[in-house]
Structure formats: C-alpha cells, structure tokens
Design an enzyme around this catalytic site. Structure first.
Site, PDB file in Angstrom:
ATOM      1  N   SER A   1      -9.833   3.214 -22.946  1.00 21.65           N
ATOM      2  CA  SER A   1      -8.670   4.019 -23.309  1.00 21.65           C
ATOM      3  C   SER A   1      -7.647   3.983 -22.166  1.00 21.65           C
ATOM      4  CB  SER A   1      -9.116   5.452 -23.625  1.00 21.65           C
ATOM      5  OG  SER A   1      -8.066   6.199 -24.190  1.00 21.65           O
TER       6      SER A   1
ATOM      7  N   ASP B   1     -11.014   2.568 -34.846  1.00 25.19           N
ATOM      8  CA  ASP B   1     -10.117   3.216 -33.887  1.00 25.19           C
ATOM      9  C   ASP B   1      -8.692   3.124 -34.414  1.00 25.19           C
ATOM     10  OD1 ASP B   1      -8.649   4.133 -31.754  1.00 25.19           O
ATOM     11  OD2 ASP B   1      -9.493   2.744 -30.293  1.00 25.19           O
TER      12      ASP B   1
ATOM     13  N   HIS C   1     -11.771   6.260 -32.083  1.00 26.43           N
ATOM     14  CA  HIS C   1     -11.406   5.948 -30.700  1.00 26.43           C
ATOM     15  C   HIS C   1     -12.527   6.301 -29.729  1.00 26.43           C
ATOM     16  CE1 HIS C   1      -8.860   5.091 -27.316  1.00 26.43           C
ATOM     17  NE2 HIS C   1      -8.989   6.321 -26.852  1.00 26.43           N
TER      18      HIS C   1
END
Length: 442
Positions: A174, A365, A398
């Site tokens: 991320s 995601d 995610h």
C-alpha cells in the site's frame, strides 16, 4: 490498514520473539519538500535477524498509513498484539530472519515514536497551563506537511547510520509500496530488489476524494480545536472514528462484508432507531473506536495528504533522449485523454533504475486495483527493467496484503531468495504484458 491481532499471546505464534525498539536521533536539520525545515528529528526503529559481515543481507520494510516500526514479534511476554506483518517476517517465513537482517522504522509525521505532531516543538514558546505548570507545546498542526519523498530521504539517512550502503531489498505494501517505488527512483544504486505490493504509481481522483472525506470528518469535529486539541485538553474522537470507518470500508470488498456480516441484526430484530442495528454497523463502530484510541488525528491528516501528493514522475516528465521511450503508440489501451503522457512519464521516471522488481496486486482490491499495478509493470517492461508480476486471487480486498496467502507469500520468498540478475537496461523484462485478469507467472 487492518489490525490482524487476536487474543492469542504473540509468543505462541512462532514469530521473531521479543523485540525492543531503538530510537535514533538525527541532530542535523532536515529540509522537506514543502521547503520547511525540521531542526532535528527522531526515528523509532525495530530490527530482526542478524546483519552479516559485509552488510549485504539487509531488507527495509516500509509501513502503510496506520502502520509503525513494530512489524514483527512482540514487546513483552504477555503481549497479545503481534507486529503488523508478523506473518510475513520471521524464521523461515517469506522474509526469512534466519537469512536476512530486517529493518522497519516509523516514519516522521507518525505518532509511534518518531518525530511528528505529538512531539515537542522546539521552536514554540512555552506556556503556563491551568494547573500553573510551564508546558512546552507539541507541534500539533504546526508540524510541516510531508511527502513520500521526504520519508525515503530519512530512510536513506538511517541507512547511512546503520552502515548499509545497498539494501538487499526494499519492501512495502500500500503506502509502503509507494516508498519502495520512490526508493528505486531516488536512490537507484542503493537497492537490488524492489517489492511493490497492493500499491499504485499515484492516487486516482476517487482515492483523493475518499481521503478528503476522511479529513473533513476530523477537521469538522468541534473538539478538533484547529489541531490544538492536546493543548485544549480535548480530542476529535468522533471525527477520527468517522475517518477510520470510511477508510475501512474501502479496504474490504462487498463480497467479504457480505460473507462476514450479511444483513445480520445485532439483536435479531429492527429497533427502529439510529443506534447500532446491523452487525456491520457494530463492526465499523468498533474499528473506529479502537483506532481513535491508538492514533493521532493530526497524523491521520498528514498521512492522507502524503498519499495524495505521491507521484514519482514529478521532475521526470521531460522528454527522454531515447525516442523509443516516448512513443505514445506503445502505451497500453486505457481511458483518459492523457493516459499516453502519463505512461510516458512513468517510463521516463523508471528509465534510470537499477533494481529488479516484484509487483503484487490482488484481484479484489478496488482501492488500488490491479490495473494500477499493471501501469507500473508495463512502464518497467517498456524500459527493459527486470520485473516479475503476480495478480493474486484473494477475497480480502485491499487488506489482502496483510493476509497469509500461500501464493503471495511464496512469490515474495522466491523473489527475495533468487540470485540477483545483472541485466543491462536494454534487455527485455522478465514479465509479460498483463491484463486486468491475468499476470506474469512466477
């Protein structure tokens, strides 16, 4: 991101064991991208494993938005909270501490020990509080805005302090993946491998919009007090809870939420009111409440702004000498009038990098969709960089990068343990062109 701790004592998990953070003080001034200067700063750091004699086995871990230096192990014998990436880092795990020396630090601007909004502001005047005590105020809202590039700069300074000239790898998921990308651009000769997981070359307008809603939730809380809530003895709890609820929804998927909660009612019947009725409401409120007790509101504002600002192509978007790198006809098909120019900017940005790349995305995601990872992969391929790509089928959205998914963990472990390939920049990439549903096999 999600906190995957449970009620099992950490020392029963086969982790790296008991760890103690170390605070590194940097007395030299730090000039930031916003043209403000910190007179000095601290970094809170944890390390796992042993650094070898030639310091060639070091791996840097970059944390995500709500992460910290505590990536693995536990802090006391009765500690029930594992480090946030304990399933990734440890003996015989994907990042094997029997082989590698692993470093994870808390970025400046955060609230877990490194210099940030809750740190004492050395330039501020002291004041006398209601109890008659002289108090030196914290930075609060006066802490400067920071960028991913600033974080990488401080990480390079830490590398110098540790005597690590070249990282075996820089790894992040991320927002951590953004830092890994920036490392390969800013310090191309200082890392051999770059692992970018569930990330993106830059935020979309939708992602910036989510961040703005979260910020406004905090800024509009009457207890925010223009960011001086600690001095005022208040805290924007409600705003931070709402911000976390909004963010948490984007980390999950509709399928995952349906499987976990469905439309289940907490009390089994409608109460015809505005208190918690559905289980998913209870879950979101719990996550928000817990987060509000452990995270600083000014830090949340800073971190989301750093996400918004991230764009490694800034300063690299001029035409290259090699016309083949600026040929728009080679760009993959995308919507958007400026997609070709953005693609060319990415190629220009990564043209001078020297490391091998592993890019990992997850099918569900939707915050940083696989297409965003594929933009990076295609740009790296076009400039002849050695890149491997895997799009992992996972139901967690995610947050998948935090889960122990065998194919994902195996790809990371294989990449880190494989011999380094000294590939001239003119050779072809190891990956093949990717589509939203398929990726290069590893």
């Amino acid at each position: 991101m999600s906190d995957l701790s449970d009620d099992t004592p950490a020392h029963d998990s086969g982790s790296v064991g008991l760890v103690t953070p170390t605070l590194y003080h940097f007395a030299e001034p730090l000039t930031l991208e916003c043209n403000r200067t910190l007179p000095s700063f601290d970094l809170m750091v944890e390390t796992y494993g042993t650094l070898n004699a030639d310091k060639s086995n070091a791996i840097l871990i970059c944390h995500a938005l709500s992460g910290s230096h505590h990536a693995a192990g536990y802090h006391s014998e009765d500690d029930k909270k594992l480090g946030w990436w304990d399933n990734m880092i440890g003996p015989n795990k994907a990042i094997d501490t029997n082989r590698f020396f692993v470093v994870c630090l808390n970025n400046i601007g955060s609230c877990f020990g490194s210099t940030g909004p809750t740190s004492i502001n050395p330039d501020a005047d002291s004041y006398v509080n209601d109890a008659g005590e002289t108090v030196q105020p914290v930075y609060g809202p006066d802490f400067p805005l920071i960028t991913i590039k600033d974080w990488v700069k401080t990480q390079a300074m830490l590398s110098d302090r540790l005597g690590i000239e070249v990282w075996h790898a820089v790894v992040g998921g991320s927002m951590g993946g953004m830092q890994a990308m920036q490392w390969s651009v800013d310090y191309p000769e200082r890392l051999k491998r770059c692992v970018v997981i569930a990330s993106t070359p830059k935020l979309s307008a939708q992602n910036i919009a989510f961040n703005e809603v979260a910020r406004q939730s905090i800024l509009s809380d009457p207890d925010f007090n223009d960011g001086r809530y600690l001095q005022a003895g208040t805290y924007p709890r409600r705003g931070l809870i709402l911000a976390r609820m909004v963010g948490h929804i984007t980390y999950l998927t509709d399928e995952a939420m349906r499987a976990k909660f469905g439309r289940d009612l907490k009390l089994g019947k409608f109460m015809y009111g505005y208190d918690v009725e559905f289980q998913v409401e209870s879950y979101l409120r719990y996550q928000g409440e817990r987060f509000s007790k452990n995270f600083d509101a000014n830090t949340y504002l800073l971190m989301t702004k750093a996400l918004d600002y991230f764009d490694p192509t800034r300063g690299h978007s001029t035409a290259l000498a090699d016309d083949s790198l600026t040929e728009p006809s080679t760009a993959p098909e995308e919507t958007g009038a400026d997609s070709a120019s953005e693609y060319n900017d990415l190629k220009a940005t990564f043209a001078h990098t020297q490391c091998q790349y592993l890019v990992v995305s997850f099918t569900t995601d939707w915050r940083f969709a696989p297409e965003r990872s594929q933009e990076l992969v295609n740009a790296l391929m076009a400039t002849g960089k050695p890149v491997s790509y895997i799009n992992v089928d996972a139901p967690h959205g995610h947050d998948s990068f935090l889960f122990d998914i065998p194919r994902y963990m195996g790809a990371v472990k294989g990449f880190l343990n494989a011999p380094f390939i000294h590939t001239p920049s003119s050779t072809h990439s190891a990956a093949t062109a990717a589509t939203p549903s398929t990726g290069a096999a590893l």
